[in-house]
Design a protein around this motif. Structure first.
Motif, PDB file in Angstrom:
ATOM      1  N   ALA A 157      -0.261  26.740  65.198  1.00 56.55           N
ATOM      2  CA  ALA A 157      -1.446  26.351  64.423  1.00 56.55           C
ATOM      3  C   ALA A 157      -2.488  27.379  64.916  1.00 56.55           C
ATOM      4  O   ALA A 157      -2.775  27.733  66.159  1.00 56.55           O
ATOM      5  N   TYR A 158      -3.531  27.752  64.007  1.00 56.06           N
ATOM      6  CA  TYR A 158      -4.390  28.739  64.407  1.00 56.06           C
ATOM      7  C   TYR A 158      -5.818  28.320  63.446  1.00 56.06           C
ATOM      8  O   TYR A 158      -5.592  28.181  62.427  1.00 56.06           O
ATOM      9  N   ASN A 159      -6.985  28.933  64.219  1.00 57.98           N
ATOM     10  CA  ASN A 159      -7.899  28.738  63.118  1.00 57.98           C
ATOM     11  C   ASN A 159      -8.336  30.049  62.408  1.00 57.98           C
ATOM     12  O   ASN A 159      -7.804  30.985  62.625  1.00 57.98           O
ATOM     13  N   SER A 160      -9.072  29.770  61.260  1.00 52.32           N
ATOM     14  CA  SER A 160      -9.441  30.959  60.555  1.00 52.32           C
ATOM     15  C   SER A 160     -10.512  30.414  59.761  1.00 52.32           C
ATOM     16  O   SER A 160     -11.157  29.658  60.114  1.00 52.32           O
ATOM     17  N   TYR A 161     -11.108  31.126  58.773  1.00 56.09           N
ATOM     18  CA  TYR A 161     -12.336  30.880  57.966  1.00 56.09           C
ATOM     19  C   TYR A 161     -12.166  31.402  56.438  1.00 56.09           C
ATOM     20  O   TYR A 161     -11.590  32.245  56.174  1.00 56.09           O
ATOM     21  N   THR A 162     -12.602  30.576  55.509  1.00 56.70           N
ATOM     22  CA  THR A 162     -12.624  30.933  54.150  1.00 56.70           C
ATOM     23  C   THR A 162     -13.651  32.193  53.904  1.00 56.70           C
ATOM     24  O   THR A 162     -14.260  32.565  54.803  1.00 56.70           O
ATOM     25  N   LYS A 163     -13.590  32.694  52.650  1.00 57.76           N
ATOM     26  CA  LYS A 163     -14.194  33.876  52.456  1.00 57.76           C
ATOM     27  C   LYS A 163     -15.732  33.211  52.385  1.00 57.76           C
ATOM     28  O   LYS A 163     -16.595  34.215  52.622  1.00 57.76           O
ATOM     29  N   ASP A 164     -16.224  32.037  52.349  1.00 55.51           N
ATOM     30  CA  ASP A 164     -17.224  31.454  52.377  1.00 55.51           C
ATOM     31  C   ASP A 164     -17.831  31.035  53.633  1.00 55.51           C
ATOM     32  O   ASP A 164     -18.743  30.586  53.875  1.00 55.51           O
ATOM     33  N   GLY A 165     -16.883  31.441  54.696  1.00 53.21           N
ATOM     34  CA  GLY A 165     -17.313  30.853  56.132  1.00 53.21           C
ATOM     35  C   GLY A 165     -16.821  29.306  56.498  1.00 53.21           C
ATOM     36  O   GLY A 165     -17.353  29.201  57.681  1.00 53.21           O
ATOM     37  N   ILE A 221      -1.366  26.081  59.547  1.00 54.17           N
ATOM     38  CA  ILE A 221       0.275  26.087  60.252  1.00 54.17           C
ATOM     39  C   ILE A 221       0.987  27.011  59.339  1.00 54.17           C
ATOM     40  O   ILE A 221       1.036  27.156  58.302  1.00 54.17           O
ATOM     41  N   ARG A 222       1.960  27.503  60.532  1.00 53.96           N
ATOM     42  CA  ARG A 222       3.050  28.422  59.829  1.00 53.96           C
ATOM     43  C   ARG A 222       3.926  28.313  60.614  1.00 53.96           C
ATOM     44  O   ARG A 222       3.918  28.028  61.958  1.00 53.96           O
ATOM     45  N   ASN A 223       5.076  29.145  60.309  1.00 56.22           N
ATOM     46  CA  ASN A 223       6.440  29.330  61.171  1.00 56.22           C
ATOM     47  C   ASN A 223       5.920  30.591  61.903  1.00 56.22           C
ATOM     48  O   ASN A 223       5.133  31.370  61.639  1.00 56.22           O
ATOM     49  N   LEU A 224       6.802  30.918  62.922  1.00 53.41           N
ATOM     50  CA  LEU A 224       6.753  32.127  63.680  1.00 53.41           C
ATOM     51  C   LEU A 224       6.536  33.577  62.925  1.00 53.41           C
ATOM     52  O   LEU A 224       5.815  34.245  63.000  1.00 53.41           O
ATOM     53  N   ASP A 225       7.453  33.555  61.791  1.00 54.90           N
ATOM     54  CA  ASP A 225       7.686  34.516  60.782  1.00 54.90           C
ATOM     55  C   ASP A 225       6.653  34.692  59.793  1.00 54.90           C
ATOM     56  O   ASP A 225       6.771  35.293  58.966  1.00 54.90           O
ATOM     57  N   GLY A 226       5.755  33.603  59.725  1.00 53.74           N
ATOM     58  CA  GLY A 226       4.724  33.607  58.635  1.00 53.74           C
ATOM     59  C   GLY A 226       4.915  32.646  57.452  1.00 53.74           C
ATOM     60  O   GLY A 226       4.332  32.428  56.558  1.00 53.74           O
ATOM     61  N   SER A 227       6.445  32.055  57.472  1.00 52.88           N
ATOM     62  CA  SER A 227       6.715  31.394  56.175  1.00 52.88           C
ATOM     63  C   SER A 227       6.220  29.898  56.408  1.00 52.88           C
ATOM     64  O   SER A 227       5.847  29.726  57.597  1.00 52.88           O
ATOM     65  N   GLY A 228       6.162  29.067  55.433  1.00 50.55           N
ATOM     66  CA  GLY A 228       5.790  27.955  55.589  1.00 50.55           C
ATOM     67  C   GLY A 228       4.114  27.727  55.988  1.00 50.55           C
ATOM     68  O   GLY A 228       3.644  26.807  56.326  1.00 50.55           O
ATOM     69  N   TYR A 274      -9.195  34.853  63.781  1.00 46.55           N
ATOM     70  CA  TYR A 274      -8.616  33.620  64.495  1.00 46.55           C
ATOM     71  C   TYR A 274      -8.949  33.862  66.074  1.00 46.55           C
ATOM     72  O   TYR A 274      -8.940  34.858  66.736  1.00 46.55           O
ATOM     73  N   GLU A 275      -9.347  32.881  66.818  1.00 48.05           N
ATOM     74  CA  GLU A 275      -9.919  32.675  67.987  1.00 48.05           C
ATOM     75  C   GLU A 275      -8.709  31.951  68.980  1.00 48.05           C
ATOM     76  O   GLU A 275      -8.596  32.103  69.944  1.00 48.05           O
ATOM     77  N   TYR A 276      -8.415  30.837  68.304  1.00 47.23           N
ATOM     78  CA  TYR A 276      -7.560  29.988  69.145  1.00 47.23           C
ATOM     79  C   TYR A 276      -6.269  29.864  68.299  1.00 47.23           C
ATOM     80  O   TYR A 276      -6.107  29.590  66.947  1.00 47.23           O
ATOM     81  N   LEU A 277      -5.093  29.513  69.142  1.00 49.66           N
ATOM     82  CA  LEU A 277      -3.726  29.220  68.435  1.00 49.66           C
ATOM     83  C   LEU A 277      -3.132  28.221  69.381  1.00 49.66           C
ATOM     84  O   LEU A 277      -3.182  28.248  70.601  1.00 49.66           O
ATOM     85  N   ALA A 278      -2.317  27.536  68.983  1.00 52.05           N
ATOM     86  CA  ALA A 278      -1.516  26.390  69.673  1.00 52.05           C
ATOM     87  C   ALA A 278      -0.044  26.372  69.117  1.00 52.05           C
ATOM     88  O   ALA A 278       0.365  26.550  67.685  1.00 52.05           O
ATOM     89  N   PHE A 279       1.020  26.337  70.170  1.00 51.24           N
ATOM     90  CA  PHE A 279       2.175  26.277  69.638  1.00 51.24           C
ATOM     91  C   PHE A 279       2.756  24.930  69.754  1.00 51.24           C
ATOM     92  O   PHE A 279       2.468  24.193  70.630  1.00 51.24           O
ATOM     93  N   VAL A 289     -18.842  21.829  59.330  1.00 46.70           N
ATOM     94  CA  VAL A 289     -18.404  22.215  60.367  1.00 46.70           C
ATOM     95  C   VAL A 289     -18.381  23.424  60.844  1.00 46.70           C
ATOM     96  O   VAL A 289     -18.036  24.317  60.011  1.00 46.70           O
ATOM     97  N   ALA A 290     -18.950  23.621  62.000  1.00 44.10           N
ATOM     98  CA  ALA A 290     -19.207  25.295  62.425  1.00 44.10           C
ATOM     99  C   ALA A 290     -17.702  25.896  62.935  1.00 44.10           C
ATOM    100  O   ALA A 290     -17.535  26.908  62.840  1.00 44.10           O
ATOM    101  N   ASN A 291     -17.227  25.123  63.674  1.00 38.69           N
ATOM    102  CA  ASN A 291     -15.975  25.517  64.086  1.00 38.69           C
ATOM    103  C   ASN A 291     -14.844  24.474  64.289  1.00 38.69           C
ATOM    104  O   ASN A 291     -15.000  23.123  64.222  1.00 38.69           O
ATOM    105  N   ALA A 292     -13.434  24.936  63.920  1.00 38.95           N
ATOM    106  CA  ALA A 292     -12.362  24.000  64.092  1.00 38.95           C
ATOM    107  C   ALA A 292     -11.280  24.551  64.867  1.00 38.95           C
ATOM    108  O   ALA A 292     -10.491  25.476  64.199  1.00 38.95           O
ATOM    109  N   LEU A 293     -10.966  24.187  66.062  1.00 42.52           N
ATOM    110  CA  LEU A 293     -10.175  25.020  66.979  1.00 42.52           C
ATOM    111  C   LEU A 293      -9.149  24.294  67.473  1.00 42.52           C
ATOM    112  O   LEU A 293      -9.209  23.109  68.404  1.00 42.52           O
ATOM    113  N   PRO A 294      -7.927  24.555  66.924  1.00 43.61           N
ATOM    114  CA  PRO A 294      -6.558  23.761  67.416  1.00 43.61           C
ATOM    115  C   PRO A 294      -6.198  24.250  69.133  1.00 43.61           C
ATOM    116  O   PRO A 294      -6.354  25.527  69.341  1.00 43.61           O
TER     117      PRO A 294
END
Length: 680
Positions: free
Chosen positions: A199-207, A213-220, A186-191, A230-235
């Motif tokens: 919210a943060y960006n990531s990529y699937t195994k296929d790129g 989206i998650r809670n601070l402790d990783g739940s949800g 991940y490169e970008y995150l937004a609270f 799409v090449a990039n999706a940055l929140p």
């Protein structure tokens, strides 16, 4: 004989006039002091030392008023950076003592206004710069909405790492949810505005890019958005009601979209399409009440042109605010939603400005808030009281020169430090005739914006430095053209490419659209570069490209006659004809990798060994006969050496060191008027 005698008398007379003129001599001294003070202030960050030198200029009665006024201005700026009230005294003294220096007086009055001095309204306590932490290594991300924490995600574990501003304590919120290899990229995150979700960006195994989206402790944890093509999706921001996320989506190299993503069902609405390859590097933000969206991007033009834009949250009624031919970059809305804060180089330096906004429209002219903010400072966010927290990052390193006997390997003159006017020098390279040394002055790190590194040319005779204006962004991987009148470099001018930079006129010419470590052959029409670990050549007249050799590393060099290249593969150093053919091995087994350079006379290869990352050399330097023979290790080993370059005379050398990066945490206080002032 009579002519020689007469000339000698004239020279003595001129020297006597110069030495007997305290005004001339003192002004030279003032100029020298100013250069030294500026170096301490901007490159070393030693404010008190700089203040002492600036004061010597101010107290020098023979220095001209322009120099004295300029020194007083910088004294004030140094005190501001130290967070000391003496800044106001320096600015006020400038205004009172040098009324004829209109430009300096105007700048001083602006600073007095920002500080609440007699040059301003006096409505606030005054803007104060205060260093919170001298060692802020590992502290980054974003300031929580309540101003209590600076938070970021640990890439390896997914834990929420937080720094408590009041206590200085560092704690973790353990991630209880899944954390895959793709999440680590991940490169970008937004609270969210309430600070409970990220919210943060990531990529699937296929790129395929995705927004999670998650809670601070990783739940949800859930995938909000994912789309092939799409090449990039940055929140970048959440709406105040947490119903929408603002994201920057790039579909190709030249098109980006400012996109609204619903947090309820993941539906997408494009607010603004932009055909600019650098849009995604800029910011976008909801107003605190969620009614408006502000954003900035770099448009076409050379040098680049950037504006701050404002529109309704549904994408309608877009306008430019604080418009100016310079480059403007959005920072944030103020917490009260009444102003936009942005970074601009409209005054010649990167400064913080603010402009009032009412009902989605600009009110009045923009105001300068802080001079010399530093282009690459990482803004973390506003606290509720209006304090702006930000991080700084300064690279440390030096330039050295010396001399060596290339035949015996013995050092003739041990390395000595060369004083440079700006930040860490990098990639020193001698011109073909040895009259100049070019290097990149690292004034800041490359972050979310346009690098302000300077391409510097230093005279080998006088030591005088001159800077090529930054017509290109991200200048790197440069080499001298054989004629010595231009430089070949990577850079960005609207799009990335390889460019020729005229060292006298600073005009740039695009030579190719891609490639690393470009070098120009003596014929002036054959360009050699690396692409996908393959050394290639390109005919600049026809555009035809062909493969020279497949190499195992990016570092190679071109022979002075342009007929061969030296390269490395699997720990071996080899040469090969530029026309291809079977490579010839010179040596192997001395190190894992090498930075390679051909001596100007073509007799030797200089191999700088490194065993770790590309920027961490072991300090060992070997001289190897280009026709084959026993390598000779030079009696020279420097820790933290980054780049080594041998002068065309095969005796003098220069090198740069990389001594690491220092990170600090700072705060700008009293950014907003007191609440009672707002309510009146």
């Amino acid at each position: 004989m009579k002519t020689i005698k007469t000339s000698f008398i004239i020279i003595l007379t001129m020297v006597g006039l110069i030495l007997s003129s305290p005004e001339i001599f003192s002004q030279q001294t003032a100029d020298q002091l100013y250069e030294k003070a500026l170096y301490l202030e901007e490159a070393k960050g030693e404010m008190q030392g700089a203040i002492d030198l600036y004061n010597k200029i101010v107290e020098n009665k023979n220095a001209d008023q322009s120099s004295q006024a300029k020194a007083l201005l910088h004294i004030g700026m140094c005190y501001e950076k130290l967070g000391m009230k003496e800044a106001t005294k320096a600015y006020q003294r400038l205004v009172n003592s040098f009324p004829d220096q209109t430009e300096m007086v105007a700048l001083a009055k602006r600073r007095l206004t920002a500080l609440g001095g007699s040059g301003g309204t006096g409505g606030t306590k005054g803007l104060v710069t205060r260093r919170v932490l001298t060692d802020a290594n590992g502290i980054g991300g974003a300031l929580s909405a309540d101003g209590k924490y600076i938070r970021s995600i640990d890439r390896e574990t997914g834990d929420m790492v937080q720094f408590e501003v009041a206590s200085g304590q560092r704690t973790r919120i353990t991630n209880r949810g899944p954390w895959s290899e793709t999440d680590k990229s991940y490169e970008y995150l937004a609270f969210s505005r309430d600070g409970k979700q990220i919210a943060y960006n990531s990529y699937t195994k296929d790129g395929v890019p995705q927004v999670l989206i998650r809670n601070l402790d990783g739940s949800g944890l859930r995938t909000l958005y994912s789309e092939k093509g799409v090449a990039n999706a940055l929140p970048v921001d959440w709406s105040s009601d947490a119903g929408s996320i603002l994201a920057l989506c790039s579909r190709d190299k030249s098109a980006s979209e400012l996109t609204l993503i619903s947090t309820a069902d993941g539906s997408v609405r494009v607010l603004r399409s932009i055909t600019s390859p650098k849009f995604w590097l800029q910011r976008a933000s909801f107003s605190p009440d969620g009614r408006f969206v502000a954003f900035s991007f770099v448009g076409e033009g050379n040098p680049p042109h950037g504006d701050v834009h404002l529109m309704n949250a549904d994408g309608r009624n877009e306008v430019v605010v604080a418009g100016h031919p310079a480059e403007d970059k959005l920072i944030r809305w103020t917490p009260d939603g009444r102003s936009l804060v942005f970074l601009s180089d409209r005054s010649g330096t990167w400064d913080i400005w603010t402009v009032s906004i009412t009902g989605g429209k600009q009110q009045g002219e923009p105001e300068l808030l802080k001079k010399d903010f530093a282009w690459d400072s990482m803004v973390l966010g506003f606290a509720p009281d209006g304090s702006l927290y930000y991080g700084t990052q300064s690279s440390s390193g030096r330039l050295y020169n010396g001399s060596v006997d290339l035949e015996t390997g013995k050092v003739l003159m041990p390395p000595v430090t060369v004083t440079t006017r700006t930040g860490r020098p990098s990639q020193p390279t001698w011109s073909p005739d040895g009259s100049n040394l070019a290097y990149i002055s690292r004034r800041g790190s490359i972050t979310n914006g346009i690098a302000n590194d300077l391409l510097t040319i230093r005279s080998a005779t006088t030591g005088e430095e001159r800077f090529l204006p930054p017509r290109l962004n991200y200048v790197s991987h440069f080499s001298w053209a054989p004629d010595g009148r231009s430089i070949i470099a990577l850079g960005i001018a609207e799009t990335a490419g390889i460019f020729r930079i005229d060292t006298e006129t600073n005009e740039i010419t695009r030579l190719a659209d891609q490639g690393l470590f470009p070098k120009l052959c003596p014929d002036g029409k054959t360009l050699v570069f690396v692409g996908e670990l393959i050394i290639r050549k390109r005919n600049l007249d026809t555009g035809e490209e062909s493969e020279v050799v497949k190499g195992g590393s990016m570092y190679y060099d071109l022979s002075p006659d342009g007929r061969e290249v030296v390269f490395q593969v699997d720990g071996a150093v080899k040469t090969v004809s530029l026309n291809g053919g079977e490579p010839r091995e010179l040596f192997h087994g001395l190190a894992q990798n090498y930075k390679l350079g051909w001596t100007r006379d073509g007799r030797y290869i200089i191999a700088q060994a490194f065993d770790g990352p590309l920027d961490t050399a072991s300090g060992e330097i070997w001289r190897v006969p280009a026709k084959g023979g026993t390598p000779l290790k030079l009696d020279l080993s420097i820790p933290k050496m980054e780049f080594f370059t041998l002068h065309p005379d095969n005796r003098r050398f220069a090198f740069a060191t990389n001594e690491g990066t220092k990170e600090e945490l700072w705060v700008l206080e009293n950014f907003l008027p007191k609440k009672e002032t707002i309510n009146k």
